[in-house]
Write a protein that holds these residues in place. Structure first.
Motif, PDB file in Angstrom:
ATOM      1  N   VAL A   1       0.785  -1.133   0.125  1.00 45.71           N
ATOM      2  CA  VAL A   1       0.015  -0.065  -0.029  1.00 45.71           C
ATOM      3  C   VAL A   1       0.863   1.253  -0.033  1.00 45.71           C
ATOM      4  O   VAL A   1       1.762   1.317   0.768  1.00 45.71           O
ATOM      5  N   PRO A   2       0.872   1.985  -0.957  1.00 47.57           N
ATOM      6  CA  PRO A   2       1.654   3.189  -1.150  1.00 47.57           C
ATOM      7  C   PRO A   2       1.555   4.070   0.187  1.00 47.57           C
ATOM      8  O   PRO A   2       0.319   4.231   0.607  1.00 47.57           O
ATOM      9  N   SER A   3       2.436   4.752   0.713  1.00 41.56           N
ATOM     10  CA  SER A   3       2.506   5.822   1.809  1.00 41.56           C
ATOM     11  C   SER A   3       2.214   6.907   1.117  1.00 41.56           C
ATOM     12  O   SER A   3       3.054   8.050   1.038  1.00 41.56           O
ATOM     13  N   ILE A   4       0.916   7.368   1.159  1.00 39.54           N
ATOM     14  CA  ILE A   4       0.364   8.758   0.585  1.00 39.54           C
ATOM     15  C   ILE A   4      -0.456   9.259   1.656  1.00 39.54           C
ATOM     16  O   ILE A   4      -1.123   8.596   2.256  1.00 39.54           O
ATOM     17  N   GLY A   5      -0.102  10.712   1.877  1.00 38.26           N
ATOM     18  CA  GLY A   5      -0.506  11.346   2.922  1.00 38.26           C
ATOM     19  C   GLY A   5      -1.352  12.458   2.257  1.00 38.26           C
ATOM     20  O   GLY A   5      -1.366  12.492   1.271  1.00 38.26           O
ATOM     21  N   GLU A   6      -2.010  13.511   3.336  1.00 40.77           N
ATOM     22  CA  GLU A   6      -2.599  14.719   2.940  1.00 40.77           C
ATOM     23  C   GLU A   6      -1.738  15.494   1.899  1.00 40.77           C
ATOM     24  O   GLU A   6      -1.989  16.178   1.243  1.00 40.77           O
ATOM     25  N   GLU A   7      -0.437  15.514   2.335  1.00 40.31           N
ATOM     26  CA  GLU A   7       0.507  16.540   1.802  1.00 40.31           C
ATOM     27  C   GLU A   7       0.709  16.324   0.240  1.00 40.31           C
ATOM     28  O   GLU A   7       0.816  17.120  -0.382  1.00 40.31           O
ATOM     29  N   GLU A   8       0.691  14.652   0.021  1.00 43.95           N
ATOM     30  CA  GLU A   8       1.052  14.637  -1.548  1.00 43.95           C
ATOM     31  C   GLU A   8      -0.297  15.096  -2.331  1.00 43.95           C
ATOM     32  O   GLU A   8      -0.251  15.523  -3.254  1.00 43.95           O
ATOM     33  N   ILE A   9      -1.570  14.684  -1.486  1.00 40.76           N
ATOM     34  CA  ILE A   9      -3.031  15.191  -2.291  1.00 40.76           C
ATOM     35  C   ILE A   9      -3.033  16.892  -2.313  1.00 40.76           C
ATOM     36  O   ILE A   9      -3.298  17.440  -3.424  1.00 40.76           O
ATOM     37  N   ALA A  10      -2.350  17.510  -1.235  1.00 43.80           N
ATOM     38  CA  ALA A  10      -2.352  19.149  -1.450  1.00 43.80           C
ATOM     39  C   ALA A  10      -1.528  19.401  -2.477  1.00 43.80           C
ATOM     40  O   ALA A  10      -1.692  20.368  -3.305  1.00 43.80           O
ATOM     41  N   ALA A  11      -0.106  18.848  -2.677  1.00 49.50           N
ATOM     42  CA  ALA A  11       0.677  19.129  -3.802  1.00 49.50           C
ATOM     43  C   ALA A  11       0.179  18.832  -4.891  1.00 49.50           C
ATOM     44  O   ALA A  11       0.294  19.738  -5.912  1.00 49.50           O
ATOM     45  N   VAL A  12      -0.373  17.576  -5.347  1.00 53.56           N
ATOM     46  CA  VAL A  12      -1.085  17.567  -6.673  1.00 53.56           C
ATOM     47  C   VAL A  12      -2.183  18.385  -7.002  1.00 53.56           C
ATOM     48  O   VAL A  12      -2.046  18.967  -7.991  1.00 53.56           O
ATOM     49  N   ARG A  13      -2.916  18.749  -5.897  1.00 60.09           N
ATOM     50  CA  ARG A  13      -4.009  19.578  -6.019  1.00 60.09           C
ATOM     51  C   ARG A  13      -3.358  20.998  -6.593  1.00 60.09           C
ATOM     52  O   ARG A  13      -3.942  21.556  -7.486  1.00 60.09           O
ATOM     53  N   GLU A  14      -2.631  21.346  -5.904  1.00 56.04           N
ATOM     54  CA  GLU A  14      -2.031  22.873  -6.173  1.00 56.04           C
ATOM     55  C   GLU A  14      -1.713  22.882  -7.900  1.00 56.04           C
ATOM     56  O   GLU A  14      -1.772  23.817  -8.473  1.00 56.04           O
ATOM     57  N   VAL A  15      -0.809  21.768  -8.016  1.00 55.56           N
ATOM     58  CA  VAL A  15      -0.500  21.893  -9.610  1.00 55.56           C
ATOM     59  C   VAL A  15      -1.685  21.877 -10.260  1.00 55.56           C
ATOM     60  O   VAL A  15      -1.636  22.915 -11.546  1.00 55.56           O
ATOM     61  N   LEU A  16      -2.722  20.933 -10.184  1.00 56.29           N
ATOM     62  CA  LEU A  16      -3.877  20.971 -11.196  1.00 56.29           C
ATOM     63  C   LEU A  16      -4.658  22.259 -11.063  1.00 56.29           C
ATOM     64  O   LEU A  16      -4.892  22.532 -11.970  1.00 56.29           O
ATOM     65  N   GLU A  17      -4.651  22.847 -10.027  1.00 59.60           N
ATOM     66  CA  GLU A  17      -5.320  24.103  -9.769  1.00 59.60           C
ATOM     67  C   GLU A  17      -4.687  25.305 -10.724  1.00 59.60           C
ATOM     68  O   GLU A  17      -5.319  26.259 -11.215  1.00 59.60           O
ATOM     69  N   SER A  18      -3.136  25.059 -10.709  1.00 63.51           N
ATOM     70  CA  SER A  18      -2.428  26.003 -11.356  1.00 63.51           C
ATOM     71  C   SER A  18      -2.648  26.305 -12.962  1.00 63.51           C
ATOM     72  O   SER A  18      -2.372  27.150 -13.658  1.00 63.51           O
ATOM     73  N   GLY A  19      -3.022  24.806 -13.447  1.00 59.52           N
ATOM     74  CA  GLY A  19      -3.290  24.829 -14.870  1.00 59.52           C
ATOM     75  C   GLY A  19      -2.077  24.520 -15.250  1.00 59.52           C
ATOM     76  O   GLY A  19      -2.013  24.513 -16.785  1.00 59.52           O
ATOM     77  N   PHE A  20      -0.779  24.502 -14.883  1.00 59.19           N
ATOM     78  CA  PHE A  20       0.410  24.443 -15.580  1.00 59.19           C
ATOM     79  C   PHE A  20       0.719  22.842 -15.394  1.00 59.19           C
ATOM     80  O   PHE A  20       1.528  22.800 -14.254  1.00 59.19           O
ATOM     81  N   LEU A  21       0.654  22.069 -16.179  1.00 53.57           N
ATOM     82  CA  LEU A  21       0.776  20.600 -15.787  1.00 53.57           C
ATOM     83  C   LEU A  21       1.979  20.026 -16.305  1.00 53.57           C
ATOM     84  O   LEU A  21       2.409  18.812 -15.535  1.00 53.57           O
ATOM     85  N   VAL A  22       2.720  20.424 -17.194  1.00 48.88           N
ATOM     86  CA  VAL A  22       3.893  19.901 -17.957  1.00 48.88           C
ATOM     87  C   VAL A  22       5.050  20.974 -18.120  1.00 48.88           C
ATOM     88  O   VAL A  22       4.762  22.216 -18.309  1.00 48.88           O
ATOM     89  N   GLN A  23       6.201  20.589 -17.867  1.00 53.63           N
ATOM     90  CA  GLN A  23       7.405  21.318 -18.345  1.00 53.63           C
ATOM     91  C   GLN A  23       7.417  22.624 -17.548  1.00 53.63           C
ATOM     92  O   GLN A  23       7.890  23.789 -17.811  1.00 53.63           O
ATOM     93  N   GLY A  24       7.235  22.696 -16.154  1.00 51.50           N
ATOM     94  CA  GLY A  24       7.493  23.823 -15.300  1.00 51.50           C
ATOM     95  C   GLY A  24       8.492  23.640 -14.328  1.00 51.50           C
ATOM     96  O   GLY A  24       9.585  22.855 -14.996  1.00 51.50           O
ATOM     97  N   GLN A  25       8.749  24.262 -13.249  1.00 46.28           N
ATOM     98  CA  GLN A  25       9.627  24.102 -12.288  1.00 46.28           C
ATOM     99  C   GLN A  25       9.600  22.972 -11.485  1.00 46.28           C
ATOM    100  O   GLN A  25      10.703  22.698 -10.708  1.00 46.28           O
ATOM    101  N   ARG A  26       8.240  22.401 -11.366  1.00 43.41           N
ATOM    102  CA  ARG A  26       8.445  21.055 -10.217  1.00 43.41           C
ATOM    103  C   ARG A  26       9.406  20.019 -10.615  1.00 43.41           C
ATOM    104  O   ARG A  26       9.871  19.354  -9.851  1.00 43.41           O
ATOM    105  N   VAL A  27       9.361  19.700 -11.892  1.00 43.79           N
ATOM    106  CA  VAL A  27      10.131  18.633 -12.326  1.00 43.79           C
ATOM    107  C   VAL A  27      11.541  18.845 -11.955  1.00 43.79           C
ATOM    108  O   VAL A  27      12.259  18.017 -11.324  1.00 43.79           O
ATOM    109  N   ALA A  28      12.101  20.097 -12.094  1.00 39.42           N
ATOM    110  CA  ALA A  28      13.533  20.558 -11.764  1.00 39.42           C
ATOM    111  C   ALA A  28      13.668  20.406 -10.437  1.00 39.42           C
ATOM    112  O   ALA A  28      14.814  19.727  -9.854  1.00 39.42           O
ATOM    113  N   MET A  29      12.582  20.740  -9.528  1.00 38.13           N
ATOM    114  CA  MET A  29      12.642  20.737  -8.233  1.00 38.13           C
ATOM    115  C   MET A  29      12.993  19.426  -7.522  1.00 38.13           C
ATOM    116  O   MET A  29      13.801  18.890  -6.870  1.00 38.13           O
TER     117      MET A  29
END
Ligand SMILES: *Cc1c(COP(=O)(O)O)cnc(C)c1O
Length: 376
Positions: A6-34
């Motif tokens: 069972v993957p160890s996924i918490g609220e923090e992962e869900i919040a991080a993914v939600r933030e990206v989805l809400e930003s509308g910038f889904l690919v080729q931004g700064q998150r991959v580099a980070m």
């Protein structure tokens, strides 16, 4: 149901993914580099190149290190099929090496025999381009021995470290031994981004070729868009990278938990006919899977054991694959069960037990109780 993983996924992962989805910038931004910076820093190398999965990471590593059609890559016999597939997809030929019965990793003596045989003939010597060892189930292969043979024959080593982020041998991490190391973030691995992979290296030229190859051959350092080689789209998304960055904050906790759970299984199995996984004294595995060996005489009942456990609400499965004996490789190269005798035996006897942060000690006891009842 006691689940295998069972993957160890918490609220923090869900919040991080939600933030990206809400930003509308889904690919080729700064998150991959980070995320790349985080993984490179963790492993202690200069470069990390994130891709869509570890199969892509291995494929690009072989191409970027010069593997071309007609070449030979020397590879372990016992692994997830991805490890051999990428060689074949390059148009190259996998030459398999048998494993050690205790660690399930490439046998350095068998590697030495294979290399000296290949190098003794001019027509094969010039085709051997790389060695591809696997850190099976999260325990490092015998890298000192493998690297010494690689130096002797002047061959690059690509580590299939899919299961081994954070694993060490003699204090040195997986991914730091060869020219490049490839990690997976599939949900069966300790930390996950759904699908995902990454290549780590200290070689700046290799890192540049990998960045280009994952993105259609685009010049990663150019001022304007231009294409310097034919490439793929093996990019990771921003929401995967955001999730991965949060997972990296938990990686040490997750590894510590897996080691603790493995120790509990080791104790529960001590003195029983089922062998717990062997660990070298200088090795710190991460137990991507906790794989036991059934007694010889129980091997042919393994499917029944797996079904029995399932009926009791416990999910267990085989270890991994004897790649030369899968249909494609067996029929193309004419392998038989005696060609890699150790891999053949391990393949029939290995069983993976449930291991994840949510399993309790009581449940581990239940797993071992049912297992020992079904092998007797
Ligand atoms: C999981 C795994 C891979 C492939 O990783 P993906 O991210 O699923 O492509 C390759 N090699 C080994 C040893 C693996 O366990």
């Amino acid at each position: 149901m006691i689940r295998l993983n069972v993957p160890s996924i918490g609220e923090e992962e869900i919040a991080a993914v939600r933030e990206v989805l809400e930003s509308g910038f889904l690919v080729q931004g700064q998150r991959v580099a980070m995320f790349e910076e985080r993984v490179a820093g963790y492993v202690g190398l200069r470069y990390a190149v994130a891709v869509s999965n570890c199969t892509g990471a291995l494929h690009l590593s072989l191409i970027a290190s010069g593997v071309r059609p007609g070449d030979i890559v020397v590879v372990t016999a016992y692994s997830w099929i991805s490890t051999a597939n990428v060689i074949e997809i390059c148009g190259a030929q996998p030459v398999f090496v048998d494993i050690k019965a205790d660690t399930f990793n490439m046998d350095p003596d068998a590697l030495e025999r294979t290399l000296s045989r290949l190098m003794a003939t001019r027509s094969t010597a010039c085709r051997v381009k790389a060695i591809l060892p696997v850190h099976t189930f999260g325990q490092l292969a015998d890298m000192p021995a493998i690297m010494s043979l690689a130096h002797e024959y002047d061959l690059p080593v690509i580590e299939d470290a899919a299961c081994a982020l954070g694993a060490k041998l003699s204090g040195k991490q997986a991914g730091r031994w060869g020219l490049a190391g490839c990690f997976s973030f599939h949900p069966r691995k300790a930390i996950t981004t759904g699908e995902g992979g990454i290549i780590v290296t200290d070689d700046s030229g290799l890192a540049t070729r990998l960045r280009s190859l994952r993105n259609q051959g685009m010049d990663p350092d150019g001022d304007s868009v231009d294409f310097i080689m034919p490439g793929f789209n093996y990019r990771m998304t921003e929401f995967q990278a955001a999730m991965g960055t949060v997972q990296m904050e938990k990686v040490d906790r997750i590894i510590a938990a897996r080691r603790r759970l493995a120790t509990t299984y080791d104790k529960l199995l001590a003195g029983s006919p089922v062998n717990p996984p062997a660990v070298r004294s200088d090795s710190d595995p991460v137990y991507q899977s906790y794989v036991v060996l059934l007694p010889e005489q129980s091997a042919r009942h393994r499917d029944v054991i797996i079904e029995h456990m399932k009926a009791k609400g416990i999910e267990v499965t085989i270890g991994t694959y004897h790649m030369p004996m899968t249909r494609y490789f067996r029929s193309k190269y004419g392998f038989g069960p005696a060609d890699f005798a150790v891999a053949q035996s391990v393949f029939t006897r290995a069983l993976t037990l449930p291991l994840h942060e949510k399993i309790s000690e009581g449940e581990q006891g239940e797993v071992v109780r049912e297992l020992l009842l079904s092998v007797e």
